[in-house]
Each structure stands twice: as C-alpha cells, then as structure tokens.
Design an enzyme around this catalytic site. Structure first.
Site, PDB file in Angstrom:
ATOM      1  N   TYR A 237      12.125 -19.480 -39.857  1.00 39.83           N
ATOM      2  CA  TYR A 237      11.290 -18.869 -40.897  1.00 39.83           C
ATOM      3  C   TYR A 237      10.689 -17.564 -40.404  1.00 39.83           C
ATOM      4  O   TYR A 237      10.739 -16.536 -41.099  1.00 39.83           O
ATOM      5  CB  TYR A 237      10.189 -19.855 -41.289  1.00 39.83           C
TER       6      TYR A 237
ATOM      7  N   ASP B 260      20.781 -18.613 -58.055  1.00 39.98           N
ATOM      8  CA  ASP B 260      20.857 -18.798 -56.606  1.00 39.98           C
ATOM      9  C   ASP B 260      20.792 -17.422 -55.965  1.00 39.98           C
ATOM     10  O   ASP B 260      21.762 -16.662 -56.013  1.00 39.98           O
ATOM     11  CB  ASP B 260      22.164 -19.504 -56.237  1.00 39.98           C
TER      12      ASP B 260
END
Length: 258
Positions: free
Chosen positions: A147, A57
């Site tokens: 984004y 992660d």
C-alpha cells in the site's frame, strides 16, 4: 446547457461515496464508478438524478474507456479514489497481493487519469484531476509495504502528470489523507483502544472525517485552486509533522523548568 461532469472512482462506499455526495452538492453531474455495481447504484439512488452509477474496473483499460465514452462531455473533475490495501510484512507478502495493490492503486489511477486527460485534450478543454494518495505514501508504515509503495507512486505520478499536461490546461494534484474515520480504517477505529491511541497521536486531537477529505478535494478541483498543480496536500491533522511530539526531551530543554 453544458453538463459539468465529475468522475469519482471507488464511489460505492466510504470516502468515495462522500466525495460523490459533495460533488453533487457543488453542482456536478457525478459519474460514480466502482467495481461493486450494487454498492454504487445504492449511493446513486441516495444522491438522486445528479449521480450516474457505473460498474467499472479501474485496473482494466477497456472498462475505463467504455465508461468514459458514456459521458456526454469530457469531465471537468476526476477524482481517483479507488483503492485497496493488502497487509503483511514484505518478507511474507504474497506476490499476488503486491500486484493487486499496485494494479488498483497505481495503475488504476494512471489509466483513469490518462483516459480522462486524453478526452480533455481531444475536446480542447482543461480540467482538474485529484488523485487520492495517503500519508502512507509520504512515510512508510509497518506491515503495509504494498500500500505504501503504491501510494508513494501516486504522489510522484501526480507530479509527472502535472508537468506533462499543464500546457493543456489540466491541473493534477494529490490529496494524502491521514487517520480518517471512514473507509478502510473503519475496522481499525472500531477498537476503542486503537481509536483512542490513534486520536492521541494527531496534533489536532481527533481522527479525520471523509468530509475533511472531500472538502480538500473539491477545493483543489475548483477555480479557487486555479494556480495549484503538481502538489500533494496532506489532510492529516498534522500527524506527518508530529513525529517528535511524543519524544521526551528532558528538563534541560524545558523552558518551564527551574
């Protein structure tokens, strides 16, 4: 014989998987990292012994540190490719979606690069870090505010890393892919009408490929780019420079007009 490691994040599919394949072909021992352990193990099985898969992660510093400690030496190349997209207009975008995009795309890039750079410094070796940004980080796109913001952050973060770590022999650059026929864009490009419209906007007349991106990344990671740092290379077929391509200008500016 010293192992030359390349760390590729988001290597379980799309551009990341292609990056892992290219790095292995270039002679790297590839540490393929992805949150999806099953996917990255499948990629590693295809590549063979040159690839070591790990479920990591990138937004969790302890996960990143544990994975980095598994390497026998500091990586020579780090490619921060892991990323997610959360669509929606800013007035409606959930705060959780905003945070998710920044956590993976920006904070994940920061954590992986910093842990890798710290090991390079500790072992007295240099290296190359290539952060995957996006043309959305160079020009805003409707409905992709989280984004776009995260990738713009990656561009500036890459510049800052280059300034701080250059004295240690660590080069840091970014690659900004354009309309690539892979990864997160696959669902969009699956629509024939959208595919045709998107291709028509690109000055080179086609969508890019994951191989196009990988070639640029491997170049920036190689000795051929030994004097390049702090730069962002747009791999976009010219689209970020073609905003006025479709703009009518009239007969007054047409040199072929009578």
């Amino acid at each position: 014989m010293t192992t030359t490691w390349a760390v590729i994040t988001g290597a379980g599919r799309g551009i990341g998987a292609v990056l892992a394949r290219h790095a292995a072909k270039e002679g790297y021992r590839v540490a393929a990292w992805d949150l999806d352990g099953e996917a990255v193990h499948a990629v590693a099985a295809e590549i063979g012994e040159a690839c070591v898969p790990m479920a990591v992660d990138v937004a969790d510093e302890s996960s990143v540190r544990s994975a980095m400690a598994e390497l026998s030496a500091a990586p020579s190349l780090v490619v921060n490719n892991a990323g997610i997209v959360r669509f929606g207009p800013l007035l409606e975008l959930a705060a959780a979606d905003w945070r998710a995009a920044l956590d993976v795309n920006l904070t994940g890039t920061f954590l992986v690069a910093r842990v890798a750079a710290a090991r390079m410094v500790a072992e007295g070796v240099g290296g190359a870090i290539v952060n995957i940004a996006s043309i959305n980080g160079l020009a805003a796109a409707p409905g992709a505010g989280a984004y776009t913001s995260s990738k713009a952050g990656v561009v500036k973060l890459s510049e800052h890393m280059a300034l701080e770590w250059g004295a240690h022999g660590i080069r840091v650059n970014a690659v900004a892919p354009g309309l690539i026929d892979a990864g997160m864009s696959e669902p969009i490009n699956a629509d024939p009408a959208a595919r045709k419209a998107r291709s028509g906007r690109v000055p080179l007349g086609r969508l890019g490929t994951a191989d196009d991106v990988a070639e640029a990344v491997l170049f920036l990671g190689s000795e051929k780019a030994a004097y390049i740092t702090g730069q962002t290379l747009a791999v976009d077929g010219g689209i970020t420079r073609g905003a006025l391509n479709a703009m009518p200008r009239g007969a007054a500016t047409d040199p072929s007009a009578d």
